[in-house]
Design an enzyme around this catalytic site. Structure first.
Site, PDB file in Angstrom:
ATOM      1  CD  GLU A 165      -0.790  -4.327   9.406  1.00  0.00           C
ATOM      2  OE1 GLU A 165      -0.152  -3.573  10.161  1.00  0.00           O
ATOM      3  OE2 GLU A 165      -0.610  -5.555   9.380  1.00  0.00           O
TER       4      GLU A 165
ATOM      5  CB  CYS B 171       2.688   3.027   8.341  1.00  0.00           C
ATOM      6  SG  CYS B 171       3.263   1.540   7.529  1.00  0.00           S
TER       7      CYS B 171
HETATM    8  P1  NAP Z   1      -6.694   7.111   4.958  1.00  0.00           P
HETATM    9  O1  NAP Z   1      -7.142   8.474   4.682  1.00  0.00           O
HETATM   10  O2  NAP Z   1      -7.099   6.476   6.217  1.00  0.00           O
HETATM   11  O3  NAP Z   1      -7.137   6.228   3.711  1.00  0.00           O
HETATM   12  C1  NAP Z   1      -6.856   4.843   3.635  1.00  0.00           C
HETATM   13  C2  NAP Z   1      -7.984   4.159   2.914  1.00  0.00           C
HETATM   14  O4  NAP Z   1      -9.146   4.196   3.744  1.00  0.00           O
HETATM   15  C3  NAP Z   1      -8.392   4.815   1.602  1.00  0.00           C
HETATM   16  O5  NAP Z   1      -8.790   3.817   0.703  1.00  0.00           O
HETATM   17  C4  NAP Z   1      -9.573   5.675   2.004  1.00  0.00           C
HETATM   18  O6  NAP Z   1     -10.469   5.926   0.938  1.00  0.00           O
HETATM   19  C5  NAP Z   1     -10.229   4.796   3.039  1.00  0.00           C
HETATM   20  N1  NAP Z   1     -11.030   5.501   4.018  1.00  0.00           N
HETATM   21  C6  NAP Z   1     -10.769   6.683   4.614  1.00  0.00           C
HETATM   22  N2  NAP Z   1     -11.735   6.973   5.515  1.00  0.00           N
HETATM   23  C7  NAP Z   1     -12.620   5.947   5.477  1.00  0.00           C
HETATM   24  C8  NAP Z   1     -13.831   5.659   6.168  1.00  0.00           C
HETATM   25  N3  NAP Z   1     -14.304   6.478   7.103  1.00  0.00           N
HETATM   26  N4  NAP Z   1     -14.494   4.517   5.862  1.00  0.00           N
HETATM   27  C9  NAP Z   1     -14.011   3.669   4.945  1.00  0.00           C
HETATM   28  N5  NAP Z   1     -12.867   3.879   4.255  1.00  0.00           N
HETATM   29  C10 NAP Z   1     -12.181   5.016   4.525  1.00  0.00           C
HETATM   30  O7  NAP Z   1      -5.126   6.993   4.993  1.00  0.00           O
HETATM   31  P2  NAP Z   1      -4.098   7.498   3.907  1.00  0.00           P
HETATM   32  O8  NAP Z   1      -3.971   8.984   4.054  1.00  0.00           O
HETATM   33  O9  NAP Z   1      -4.440   6.954   2.581  1.00  0.00           O
HETATM   34  O10 NAP Z   1      -2.766   6.761   4.402  1.00  0.00           O
HETATM   35  C11 NAP Z   1      -1.968   7.288   5.395  1.00  0.00           C
HETATM   36  C12 NAP Z   1      -2.162   6.586   6.702  1.00  0.00           C
HETATM   37  O11 NAP Z   1      -2.039   5.175   6.521  1.00  0.00           O
HETATM   38  C13 NAP Z   1      -1.098   6.944   7.694  1.00  0.00           C
HETATM   39  O12 NAP Z   1      -1.674   7.125   8.955  1.00  0.00           O
HETATM   40  C14 NAP Z   1      -0.174   5.736   7.684  1.00  0.00           C
HETATM   41  O13 NAP Z   1       0.595   5.598   8.839  1.00  0.00           O
HETATM   42  C15 NAP Z   1      -1.131   4.641   7.477  1.00  0.00           C
HETATM   43  N6  NAP Z   1      -0.477   3.441   6.930  1.00  0.00           N
HETATM   44  C16 NAP Z   1      -0.332   2.354   7.731  1.00  0.00           C
HETATM   45  C17 NAP Z   1       0.343   1.230   7.270  1.00  0.00           C
HETATM   46  C18 NAP Z   1       0.537   0.014   8.134  1.00  0.00           C
HETATM   47  O14 NAP Z   1       0.920  -1.031   7.614  1.00  0.00           O
HETATM   48  N7  NAP Z   1       0.297   0.084   9.409  1.00  0.00           N
HETATM   49  C19 NAP Z   1       0.859   1.221   5.977  1.00  0.00           C
HETATM   50  C20 NAP Z   1       0.676   2.351   5.193  1.00  0.00           C
HETATM   51  C21 NAP Z   1       0.001   3.457   5.685  1.00  0.00           C
HETATM   52  P3  NAP Z   1     -10.470   7.330   0.144  1.00  0.00           P
HETATM   53  O15 NAP Z   1      -9.119   7.507  -0.428  1.00  0.00           O
HETATM   54  O16 NAP Z   1     -11.528   7.119  -0.874  1.00  0.00           O
HETATM   55  O17 NAP Z   1     -10.810   8.367   1.182  1.00  0.00           O
END
Ligand code: NAP
Length: 455
Positions: A226, A260
């Site tokens: 997602e 999102c």
């Molecule tokens: P993020 O930086 O991608 O982080 C999300 C999760 O992934 C965190 O637990 C993060 O851990 C982990 N993570 C990041 N890079 C990783 C990697 N290379 N390998 C493994 N795990 C990794 O996203 P965010 O800033 O928290 O959230 C914002 C994004 O989420 C936006 O793009 C939004 O649109 C999207 N989102 C999508 C949905 C949906 O349902 N489609 C819902 C909500 C949000 P750390 O925090 O430890 O880095």
């Protein structure tokens, strides 16, 4: 791991990360819990999940406040989020058994059917923006299906991560059926590779999804992703413009714009573009930015200073490429990760405001010549999460939503929302797989074919 209040910049609490050995021991404990949890019948699972819902309702104020402190959304939104988690617990408590009932298929055999069986421990990598909701919409179906859950939450919400573990423990779920791993994103790969982990779900950015899915792919483990979105909202010339502007402003500003499925690009037919922009600016400027614990605030800070600065840079780059700031666009002088409601007009391809996800309270207005042009612009994105269309002609709206807009969730005359009764998910770089509804609980089960012939 530090929880920092984005409204003040102050440290709330520091947490020790789990060491590699501790993390491996947790993974193994959750795997062991699966052996008996998978045989626990639905009626017992239902009672525990109902208890989790009741605990969430009882503690909505406490957990809502924790959410506000760790990631900055206004308190009323934090409390509403916790109550919504109770709804998804109730939904799967009430419906999991029916969603996973055997499906008979007539063949020449004595009996042929699909049996939906749990597969084991599911790893969830989750984001901070809805720190309870994103986790519960994974956890409720996972546990009701007889799987066990491992949560690796975003590093800036460790208090929420531990509180969620506490909910399931207090609800009476057996030890280790749901555990939190306090580790950063760079330490996820070994967990994915652990033989006890059978599948992975990630909600977060597209780069994180790409990385996790690549690791899971190498290990031949199923993923649900997602990811981000740049949801287009098409405003047709026959729309109820004041109602559309109010709905669009709410969608753009909810959670300080960090959703999102927030409305991000407003694709408006030329003949009504200036009137819609005026109404949108009126709506967005009426929302009060301030302390998220103050009941008079409509919008709190963003979750982190670095995210606020990144968003502001996207605005500056868009302006340098020709976009016009109609509202906001300046970093306030107050302490904290605040960013004002901002409207950009004259947004065109090649600008971050057109091409990329703007994960904060910034609306991009793009004019279109006619319906066909609006649909082309709406679909001119790598993302495909949500989309909406506003028109007084319901048939026209329904046709555009169902047949033309390239997204996983398309709404007519309302903004896109998640609802446990309806499937949720994206296409293109917004990810794949579905959460919620019957489709969500069937993602991580063995959809087993059973054929029984006479002796
Ligand atoms: P993020 O930086 O991608 O982080 C999300 C999760 O992934 C965190 O637990 C993060 O851990 C982990 N993570 C990041 N890079 C990783 C990697 N290379 N390998 C493994 N795990 C990794 O996203 P965010 O800033 O928290 O959230 C914002 C994004 O989420 C936006 O793009 C939004 O649109 C999207 N989102 C999508 C949905 C949906 O349902 N489609 C819902 C909500 C949000 P750390 O925090 O430890 O880095």
């Amino acid at each position: 791991m530090k929880a920092i209040n984005p409204a003040t910049g102050q440290l709330i609490q520091q947490y020790d990360q789990h060491s590699d050995a501790e993390a491996a021991a947790i993974v193994e404990a959750v795997d062991l819990a699966f052996t008996s949890w998978r045989r626990t019948d639905f009626s017992k699972r239902r009672l525990m999940m109902k208890q989790a819902a009741s605990i969430l309702r009882d503690r909505a104020e406490k957990y809502g406040r924790l959410i506000t402190l760790e990631m900055g959304k206004i308190l009323v939104e934090g409390i509403a989020e916790v109550n919504k988690c109770a709804l998804v617990c109730d939904y799967y408590a009430d419906n999991a058994e029916a969603h996973l009932a055997d499906q008979d298929i007539p063949t020449e055999a004595h009996r042929s059917f699909i049996s939906f069986q749990p597969i084991g421990t599911i790893l969830a990598v989750m984001p901070w923006n809805f720190p309870f909701w994103q986790v519960f919409r994974f956890a409720a179906p996972t546990l009701m299906a007889g799987n066990t859950g491992l949560l690796k939450h975003a590093s800036n919400v460790p208090g929420c991560a531990l509180a969620i573990e506490e909910v399931f423990r207090d609800a009476g779920f057996p030890e280790d059926t749901f555990r939190t791993l306090l580790i950063g994103g760079s330490r996820v790969k070994p967990v994915i590779n652990h033989p006890a982990v059978k599948a992975v779900t990630l909600t977060g950015s597209t780069p994180a999804g790409r990385s996790v899915a690549a690791a899971a792919g190498r290990a031949i483990k199923k993923t649900v992703l997602e990811l981000g979105g740049s949801d287009p909202y098409v405003i047709l010339e026959d729309a109820d413009l004041p109602a559309a502007a109010a709905s669009c402003a709410s969608s753009r500003l909810l959670n300080s714009g960090q959703s999102c499925i927030a409305a991000k690009r407003f694709v408006v037919i030329e003949s009504v573009a200036s009137e819609f922009t005026r109404l949108l600016v009126e709506e967005m400027s009426s929302r009060v930015l301030g302390d998220p614990l103050d009941p008079l605030s409509h919008m709190g800070p963003m979750a982190r200073i670095d995210l606020r600065d990144e968003l502001h840079q996207q605005v500056l780059d868009s302006v340098a490429a020709g976009a016009k700031i109609v509202l906001g666009g300046e970093v306030p002088t107050m302490t904290g990760a605040y960013y004002p409601a901002t409207v950009l007009s004259e947004v065109r391809p090649g600008m971050p405001a057109y091409d990329d996800e703007l994960f904060g309270p910034v609306a991009s207005v793009i004019a279109a010549k006619d319906e066909a042009d609006a649909i082309d612009i709406a679909n001119d994105t790598v993302f495909g999460l949500g989309a909406a269309v506003y028109t007084r002609d319901i048939e026209r709206g329904q046709r555009i939503a169902a047949e033309e807009l390239q997204a996983g969730c398309c709404f007519v005359n309302d903004f896109v929302k998640s609802d446990p009764r309806l499937p949720f998910g994206g296409i293109k770089e917004s990810g794949y797989g579905r959460e919620l509804h019957a489709l969500g609980i069937r993602e991580f089960v063995n959809q087993k074919t059973v054929m029984v012939s006479g002796a």
